[in-house]
Design an enzyme around this catalytic site. Structure first.
Site, PDB file in Angstrom:
ATOM      1  N   GLU A 156       0.807  -1.226   0.000  1.00 55.28           N
ATOM      2  CA  GLU A 156       0.000   0.000   0.000  1.00 55.28           C
ATOM      3  C   GLU A 156       0.840   1.276   0.000  1.00 55.28           C
ATOM      4  O   GLU A 156       0.822   2.058   0.956  1.00 55.28           O
ATOM      5  CB  GLU A 156      -0.956  -0.007   1.196  1.00 55.28           C
ATOM      6  CG  GLU A 156      -2.003  -1.087   1.104  1.00 55.28           C
ATOM      7  CD  GLU A 156      -3.121  -0.960   2.136  1.00 55.28           C
ATOM      8  OE1 GLU A 156      -2.902  -0.300   3.171  1.00 55.28           O
ATOM      9  OE2 GLU A 156      -4.202  -1.501   1.901  1.00 55.28           O
ATOM     10  N   GLU A 317      -6.574  -7.954  -0.680  1.00 57.62           N
ATOM     11  CA  GLU A 317      -6.963  -8.013   0.730  1.00 57.62           C
ATOM     12  C   GLU A 317      -8.452  -7.720   0.850  1.00 57.62           C
ATOM     13  O   GLU A 317      -8.990  -6.869   0.139  1.00 57.62           O
ATOM     14  CB  GLU A 317      -6.232  -6.944   1.564  1.00 57.62           C
ATOM     15  CG  GLU A 317      -4.764  -7.171   1.782  1.00 57.62           C
ATOM     16  CD  GLU A 317      -4.150  -6.056   2.631  1.00 57.62           C
ATOM     17  OE1 GLU A 317      -4.859  -5.448   3.462  1.00 57.62           O
ATOM     18  OE2 GLU A 317      -2.952  -5.790   2.452  1.00 57.62           O
TER      19      GLU A 317
HETATM   20  C1  GLA Z   1      -4.187  -2.618   5.043  1.00 57.06           C
HETATM   21  C2  GLA Z   1      -2.818  -3.260   5.126  1.00 57.06           C
HETATM   22  C3  GLA Z   1      -2.789  -4.520   5.930  1.00 57.06           C
HETATM   23  C4  GLA Z   1      -3.655  -4.409   7.166  1.00 57.06           C
HETATM   24  C5  GLA Z   1      -5.047  -4.039   6.741  1.00 57.06           C
HETATM   25  C6  GLA Z   1      -6.029  -3.976   7.890  1.00 57.06           C
HETATM   26  O1  GLA Z   1      -4.918  -2.950   3.941  1.00 57.06           O
HETATM   27  O2  GLA Z   1      -2.267  -3.498   3.873  1.00 57.06           O
HETATM   28  O3  GLA Z   1      -1.450  -4.784   6.288  1.00 57.06           O
HETATM   29  O4  GLA Z   1      -3.134  -3.460   8.026  1.00 57.06           O
HETATM   30  O5  GLA Z   1      -5.027  -2.773   6.147  1.00 57.06           O
HETATM   31  O6  GLA Z   1      -7.332  -3.719   7.433  1.00 57.06           O
END
Ligand code: GLA
Ligand code: ZN
Length: 689
Positions: A156, A317
């Site tokens: 991210e 995710e």
């Molecule tokens: C983000 C991060 C993850 C985690 C999630 C929690 O998407 O990439 O590592 O912290 O949030 O929702």
């Protein structure tokens, strides 16, 4: 002959199902159990090493890969794959201690302490060198490993850094952008304003609360630079991987419509797009329907699919249950996990992955949803939900690579958004660019008409309809391409607050909507802002082309336009501009260009786009009546169409397939006639093309 995209990595021609896996947070005795549970959950792909730098390089230049070797081997032994991460999202303490320049500097020019994540300077040569070293070693070590499937670059990407290195890089970047011509920059940014004329490049300071935040050309170009610099960092990261493992696709997990980075600049260097989706479902108690949330998520899925012009993407995710950061950590209600996962597939995802596999024991994510809870076994509701979608995905190999054929393109443009958000006036609040785009998208979603979501510089020539809500900025060449689009038979829809500024955020002179004035056939003289709750009536002209009856109402923003060569389809009813045009149509060549001069309620948009869709007979995923809140989306391989019926309406619904004969891909049975969709229910149907 079927026509489809190849699997993300042909090594695995199945849906990927799994999640962020942090074995490095757990003793190795747990790993064997993870493998047992993974098989039970029908999972086959784990993202490993995302934040593992301190384990991989415990002190400078001393590497320890043995634990990761074991994890990779275990995955391979269990017929699963690794989405192997580069660890640059977080760094070991020794690095920040020895090389403080790797730490990020805030807009107020204070340097962060070590800790957290996403806390690095993208320009720092030391950080770049360290990242290169570790990535090189990962690639060398695992290049032949049977488990290696995809590279997950960092995590991210986001934020910006205001250190001196970044500042200097910005000046250098500006010199290139303005051909070393400072006078040109002064002029393009309108720098005579408040005595901002620069006489040397060294005077240019990135935006800061301590200095300038009011020079829009500066703000906009800083954002452009931040994207370019982060994308450059990303390219730096993938260089050794491309060299050593040319056959392994690379991706980085994007964050939907995250405002800070223009993802279109990353897409060309990503082999597959991936993104992290965390919708807040079940907010009826505070007046937000799941249907509305679903529109937002579908829109974002479509954007991600569009980033590589239709190529399937990865849902990198999602949470199997709740998050730990939303204001209220609501559990996913029965059915919602299946429904939301299939929604991603319906819009083009070839994977379903989670954060996180095993719920961590300590620190801030210990209450974030996970496949395996603290109790440690498989007898939980969440685990069963995960296993269920896993089983479903195993029946869907034929959907891998299937395409979405969209007759509609909607322009959603990051730079436009930045400029709109920076504008002072005509309303400080509720300019709502993104929500407006979603509201213009919703009528297509409701009808099962596929939409691609594009940046304004993308080619939109092949579509039937082009929707450009609030196209405030118009970059060079865009208006000409829109003219061409309409001339060739396309239907173009623009709204209030369009054609206002150029690529440096300076206003067009000679009448708004600037370069769009010709194709729309109107001149916008002024724009009125309304208070919340204030309205102006909209009356449709009798016998208007669209056959709309109205009446409707206008809120928030009303453009006061003159129809120059356009035809008036509706007028305002109240205030001093009663009788002035509110909706116009301009025929040019074989097509038509509409101007919606006011912000409307959803009913207008639904009627308006409904008529356009009917008149053009736009193709739908399935030609059936849909109850409100139920959408249907489809992917096709040319021979079979995979149709997803998704019920976000918060109650049980029935849809009638009529004469359509389908095959239910979950039950394996035939499906026809009336189909019951329970609350949060979904169906996957296969029909012949
Ligand atoms: C983000 C991060 C993850 C985690 C999630 C929690 O998407 O990439 O590592 O912290 O949030 O929702
Ligand atoms: Zn920096």
């Amino acid at each position: 002959m079927t026509d489809r995209y190849p699997p993300i990595n042909p090594k695995c021609p199945h849906f990927l199902h799994g999640g962020d896996y942090n074995p490095d947070q757990w003793p190795s005795e747990v790993w064997q159990e993870d493998m047992r549970l993974m098989t039970l959950a029908h999972c086959n792909a784990m993202s490993v090493g995302i934040f593992s730098w301190a384990r991989l390089e415990p002190s400078e230049g001393q590497y320890d890969f043995e634990w990761l070797d074991r994890v990779m081997d275990l995955l391979a032994e269990n017929e699963a794959y690794a989405i192997l991460a580069t660890p640059s999202g977080a760094k070991p303490a020794w690095m920040a201690e020895k090389y403080p320049e790797v730490l990020r500097v805030r807009p107020d020019r204070t340097r962060n302490l070590w800790g957290g994540r996403h806390n690095h300077c993208p320009t720092s040569p030391v950080y770049r060198e360290k990242v290169h070293e570790i990535n090189l070693r990962l690639a060398e070590r695992y290049k032949e490993h049977p488990a290696l499937l995809i590279w997950h670059i960092s995590n991210e990407f986001g934020g910006d850094c205001h250190c001196d290195l970044c500042r200097d890089a910005f000046r250098y970047w500006l010199k290139a952008r303005y051909d070393n011509d400072l006078d040109r920059l002064n002029e393009k940014w309108w720098c005579a304003f408040w005595s901002h004329l620069y006489s040397d490049w060294s005077q240019i300071i990135p935006p800061s609360p301590l200095g300038d935040e009011r020079v829009h050309g500066l703000n906009l170009n800083w954002k452009r630079f931040v994207t370019d610099q982060m994308a450059d960092f990303y390219r730096h990261e993938i260089r050794p991987l491309r060299e050593i493992t040319p056959g392994v696709p690379v991706t980085t997990n994007l964050m939907g419509t995250y405002p800070g980075l223009n993802y279109w600049k990353f897409a060309p260097d990503m082999d597959v797009i991936s993104w992290d989706s965390y919708p807040s479902w079940h907010r009826e108690a505070v007046g937000i329907e799941d249907r509305q949330m679903a529109v937002n998520v579908s829109f974002t899925h479509d954007l991600n699919r569009s980033l590589k012009r239709g190529q399937p993407f990865m849902l990198m995710e999602s949470t199997p249950s709740m998050t730990n950061w939303q204001a209220v950590a609501k559990l996913k209600r029965p059915g919602m996990h299946q429904l939301a996962s299939l929604q991603a597939v319906a819009h083009g995802s070839d994977t379903i992955q989670y954060f996180q596999w095993r719920k961590s024991r300590g620190s801030s994510e210990k209450f974030h949803g996970a496949v395996v809870d603290h109790v440690g076994h498989e007898n939980t509701r969440v685990f069963r939900d995960v296993a269920r979608i896993g089983e479903t995905l195993e029946k869907m190999d034929c959907v891998i690579g299937a395409k979405t054929l969209a007759p509609v393109a909607l322009l959603y443009d990051w730079e436009n958004r930045w400029a709109i958000e920076d504008a002072k006036g005509p309303r400080v609040e509720k300019k709502d660019y993104q929500t407006t785009c979603e509201r213009h998208y919703a009528p297509f979603w409701e009808r099962g008409i596929a939409v691609d979501v594009l940046d304004m510089d993308e080619d939109f020539a092949g579509y039937r309809v082009l929707v450009a809500p609030m196209l405030y900025m118009v970059r060079p060449g865009v208006a000409e391409r829109i003219e061409e689009f309409v001339k060739n038979g396309g239907v173009f829809v623009a709204t209030y607050w369009s054609g206002i500024v150029d690529e440096d955020d300076s206003c067009f002179l000679n009448g708004f909507p600037g370069p769009l004035r010709g194709v729309l056939g109107i001149w916008s003289e002024e724009i009125d802002a309304l208070y919340d709750g204030e309205e102006n009536g909209i009356a449709m002209e009798k016998g208007n082309d669209l056959g709309l009856k109205g009446p409707y109402s206008a809120q928030i923003l009303c453009d006061l336009i003159h129809a120059e060569t356009a035809e008036v389809l509706a007028t305002y009813q109240d205030d001093f501009y009663a009788g002035r045009p509110a909706l116009t149509a301009h025929s040019a060549g074989k097509g038509k260009a509409y101007y919606v001069a006011f912000r409307s309620e959803d009913a207008f948009l639904d009627d308006f786009y409904g008529r356009i869709a009917d008149d053009l007979a736009l193709p739908r995923a399935l030609d059936i009546d849909l109850p409100e809140g139920v959408t249907v989306q489809a992917r096709t391989d040319g021979e079979s169409r995979y149709v997803f019926l998704l019920n976000f309406s918060a109650k049980e619904q029935t849809v009638d397939l009529g004469k359509i004969e389908a095959h239910d891909m979950e039950s394996g049975k035939n499906a026809s006639g009336k189909i019951r969709l329970e609350k949060n229910g979904s169906r996957i149907l296969k029909v012949n093309e």
